[in-house]
Design a protein around this motif. Structure first.
Motif, short mmCIF file in Angstrom:
data_model
loop_
_atom_site.label_atom_id
_atom_site.label_comp_id
_atom_site.label_asym_id
_atom_site.label_seq_id
_atom_site.Cartn_x
_atom_site.Cartn_y
_atom_site.Cartn_z
N SER A 123 -3.62 5.36 2.92
CA SER A 123 -2.98 4.06 2.74
C SER A 123 -2.64 3.45 4.09
O SER A 123 -2.72 2.24 4.28
N PHE A 177 -0.30 6.38 -1.28
CA PHE A 177 0.04 4.98 -1.55
C PHE A 177 1.43 4.87 -2.17
O PHE A 177 2.18 3.95 -1.85
N ASN A 203 4.12 6.81 -1.83
CA ASN A 203 5.25 7.22 -1.00
C ASN A 203 5.38 6.34 0.25
O ASN A 203 4.44 6.24 1.03
N PRO A 204 6.54 5.70 0.47
CA PRO A 204 6.71 4.82 1.63
C PRO A 204 6.68 5.54 2.97
O PRO A 204 6.55 4.89 4.01
N ASN A 245 2.95 5.24 3.39
CA ASN A 245 2.44 3.89 3.14
C ASN A 245 3.34 2.87 3.83
O ASN A 245 4.44 2.58 3.35
N TYR A 292 -0.41 -3.85 -1.40
CA TYR A 292 -0.41 -2.43 -1.74
C TYR A 292 0.69 -1.66 -1.00
O TYR A 292 0.67 -0.43 -0.99
N GLY A 293 1.63 -2.36 -0.39
CA GLY A 293 2.71 -1.68 0.33
C GLY A 293 4.02 -2.41 0.16
O GLY A 293 4.06 -3.59 -0.20
N ASN A 328 4.09 -2.79 -5.58
CA ASN A 328 2.96 -2.78 -4.65
C ASN A 328 2.47 -1.36 -4.36
O ASN A 328 1.26 -1.10 -4.34
N ARG A 329 3.39 -0.45 -4.13
CA ARG A 329 3.01 0.93 -3.78
C ARG A 329 2.35 1.66 -4.94
O ARG A 329 1.59 2.61 -4.74
N THR A 330 2.63 1.23 -6.16
CA THR A 330 2.03 1.88 -7.34
C THR A 330 0.80 1.12 -7.85
O THR A 330 0.17 1.56 -8.81
N THR A 344 10.91 4.63 -8.50
CA THR A 344 9.45 4.52 -8.43
C THR A 344 8.79 5.26 -9.59
O THR A 344 7.91 4.73 -10.27
#
Length: 358
Positions: free
Chosen positions: A120, A185, A187-188, A191, A197-198, A203-205, A246
């Motif tokens: 990511s 993707f 996990n911040p 990512n 996508y962030g 966005n992360r999922t 999340t």
């Protein structure tokens, strides 16, 4: 003694299993150039008494397997070899799902067909990995996937699902756990993207949910599961403030897709599971279909967690390595054999297909 719930059939409108015991997905690393070795036919056939078998991690692309000798399902030769495995399991009356993976930043170009690692974001894992010259080398810096390339990887999962079903698998499990690409993707800490996508939970999922939508479209919702590892600390990924929120969001979105099952990987660290019971309770409220859990269970603790009603199936890993007839042993209260860790990931047929039935 009353019959254990573990060995009773599990019957729902979407799947019928002869018992509630699952053979957990374990990458035993017995493939050659991504092609399942013939001994894998025997290995899975010996263990076909499980209510459900889940395959080794199967790479969706030539740079998708994290470790040496990981099997793949991205070419015809691999599909043909898997077909023989699946037919052997079906001949014994078993059911088997293919676990599909893209490892992302976990690995090394020497393992991944001399291709670069992807992720990511361009954040390197601070760990080493064994490569073909039998040395351990640092994992290399991954390339951040360009925005316009993301659909390519979504479609790679879709095609791998098609390939698995064509090989005869009863369904597919998407590996979104253990710090591999999809988890990278989610996990911040891995990512740090600033595009769609962030950043936010939605966005992360997004990558995960786009993959699931595509796989459901080609396989049907009743042939699709997913593996998740909330609160698992692995490959530099640690807990983060939004982790609970999340995963609650993921559960709600997966319920909308109405997939067959969610499979939680529940690591035991210092005697404590990574997934607390209150999380499983809330997961049960959010996701109404099958919930499966794996991670260091004994027969006793597996029976106890089934009695909570939070989970429907329990997956065993190490116990299935050394007890090919695990279901029969549990039914008959027979002693369980110990495993040999030296042969988990290497050793040919030794420690693979030579464990006797009781």
């Amino acid at each position: 003694m009353s019959q254990k719930k573990l060995v009773t059939p599990f019957i729902s409108e979407n799947i019928s299993l002869s018992n509630r015991i699952v053979m957990a997905p374990m990458n035993r690393r017995r493939a050659v150039k991504g092609i399942p070795h013939p001994s894998m036919i025997t290995y899975y056939q010996q263990r076909a008494g499980a209510g459900l078998l889940i395959s080794d991690n199967i790479a969706i692309s030539s740079n998708g397997g994290a470790y040496m000798n990981t099997p793949g399902i991205y070419n015809e030769e691999q599909k043909t070899a898997w077909k023989k495995v699946v037919e052997a399991v079906h001949a014994e009356g078993g059911k088997i799902f293919a676990q599909l993976v893209q490892a992302g930043r976990i690995g090394h170009p020497a393992i991944q067909n001399n291709e670069p690692l992807i992720s990511s974001s361009a954040i390197q894992v601070n760990e080493t990995i064994r490569i073909p010259d039998d040395t351990h080398q640092p994992m290399t810096m991954p390339i951040s996937i360009d925005l316009e390339e993301i659909p390519f990887w979504v479609q790679a999962f879709r095609q791998a699902a098609i390939n698995a079903l064509e090989a005869g698998f009863d369904g597919v499990e998407i590996h979104a756990a253990h710090g591999f690409l999809i988890d990278q993707f989610i996990n911040p800490l891995s990512n740090i993207r600033t595009d769609e996508y962030g950043g936010s939970i939605g966005n992360r999922t997004r990558f995960l949910l786009e993959i699931m939508q595509e796989v459901v479209a080609v396989a049907g919702k009743n042939k699709v599961g997913i593996r998740l590892s909330p609160f698992r600390e692995i490959y530099d990924l640690k807990s983060y403030p939004e982790e609970l929120a999340t995963h609650q969001y993921i559960l709600e979105e997966l319920q909308k897709l109405d997939i067959l099952y969610i499979h939680f990987s529940n690591a035991i660290t210092n005697g404590r599971p990574s997934i607390p019971l209150n999380f499983l309770r809330s997961a049960r409220q959010r996701f109404k279909n099958i919930i499966m859990i794996a991670g260091g269970f004994t027969v006793k603790t597996a029976e106890e967690i089934l009695q909570t009603q939070f989970v429907n199936l329990v997956a065993f890993g190490k116990l299935y390595i050394s007890n090919p007839d695990l279901v029969e042993r549990i039914k008959n209260d027979s002693p369980l054999a110990d495993w040999d860790e030296e042969t988990f990931y290497q050793g040919g047929d030794k420690g693979y297909i030579d464990y006797p039935s009781y």
